[in-house]
Design a protein around this motif. Sequence first.
Motif, PDB file in Angstrom:
ATOM      1  N   ALA A   9     -43.122  12.085   3.448  1.00 45.53           N
ATOM      2  CA  ALA A   9     -41.979  12.918   2.954  1.00 45.53           C
ATOM      3  C   ALA A   9     -42.406  14.220   2.769  1.00 45.53           C
ATOM      4  CB  ALA A   9     -41.876  12.704   1.215  1.00 45.53           C
ATOM      5  N   TYR A  16     -40.524  17.512   1.583  1.00 44.19           N
ATOM      6  CA  TYR A  16     -40.916  18.613   0.358  1.00 44.19           C
ATOM      7  C   TYR A  16     -41.111  20.034   0.631  1.00 44.19           C
ATOM      8  CZ  TYR A  16     -43.949  20.389  -3.310  1.00 44.19           C
ATOM      9  OH  TYR A  16     -44.568  21.124  -4.212  1.00 44.19           O
ATOM     10  N   PRO A  25     -40.177   9.366  -5.549  1.00 45.03           N
ATOM     11  CA  PRO A  25     -39.961  10.654  -5.243  1.00 45.03           C
ATOM     12  C   PRO A  25     -39.365  11.459  -6.391  1.00 45.03           C
ATOM     13  CG  PRO A  25     -39.371   9.341  -3.525  1.00 45.03           C
ATOM     14  CD  PRO A  25     -39.628   8.343  -4.649  1.00 45.03           C
ATOM     15  N   ILE A  38     -41.934  14.266  -6.550  1.00 46.07           N
ATOM     16  CA  ILE A  38     -41.284  15.557  -6.297  1.00 46.07           C
ATOM     17  C   ILE A  38     -41.099  16.741  -7.363  1.00 46.07           C
ATOM     18  CG2 ILE A  38     -39.424  16.742  -5.236  1.00 46.07           C
ATOM     19  CD1 ILE A  38     -39.413  14.601  -2.997  1.00 46.07           C
ATOM     20  N   ALA A  82     -36.650  10.594  -1.106  1.00 49.88           N
ATOM     21  CA  ALA A  82     -37.114  11.972  -0.906  1.00 49.88           C
ATOM     22  C   ALA A  82     -36.160  12.971  -0.533  1.00 49.88           C
ATOM     23  CB  ALA A  82     -38.388  12.029  -0.162  1.00 49.88           C
TER      24      ALA A  82
END
Length: 228
Positions: A19, A23, A142, A146, A210
């Motif tokens: 991911a 990001y 996520p 995140i 994500a």
Amino acid sequence: MTYELTSTITYSDELWDAAAPTYRAILAHPFITGLVDGTLPHEAFRHFVVQDSHYLRDYARALAVCAARAPDDDTTRAFASDAAGAIAAEQEMHAAFMSDLGGSADEAAALPVGPTTRAYTSYVLATVYSGSFLDALAAVLPCYWIYARVGEDLLARSSPDPLYRRWIEAYGNEEFQETVRRVVTLADRVGAEATEGQRARAREHFATTARYEWMFWDAAWRRESWPV
């Protein structure tokens, strides 16, 4: 890409690698940069708060399923607590944000669930109900991870807008970071016990949700609505 478990590469490393481009795109998105420099229109943030309220109701259900399927009592209790926390965030933090934005929690609840929100929560719920526990964990992770990474990054820069500063502080604080470390550690433990095929399938779920995180912020930036 094929991974082998070694003493230096953990399963969470594999997940984050899957991911990492997403990001980086999130950090560069104008919604996020606008939070930091204070230029994000309040209407875009309001859209985000409304949709996040809808999202968290279904995300709490997904966490409750994770609690029910957890491999041990401690993990069951932790996910059950996180599910309750998601509901509390929807009821308390978002209600406060809506009040600051000139609205109310009831008004937010009456607004329609947007296309991206519906797609994201449908994917997560389908995965936690139909996949393995590792699949479920990868699908919900996520949102934890995140947000923690974004909050940590933004906390160092903060925002001139007190509304946005309060949001940043909610996800950059140490209590939330510790919660995320606990879930990441669980992913390492469960991932280490899975086959390569199981790890690969869960990585795909992680990468997909994500991407939905990026789409969620982008939908708020565009103030997305149903086209028909």
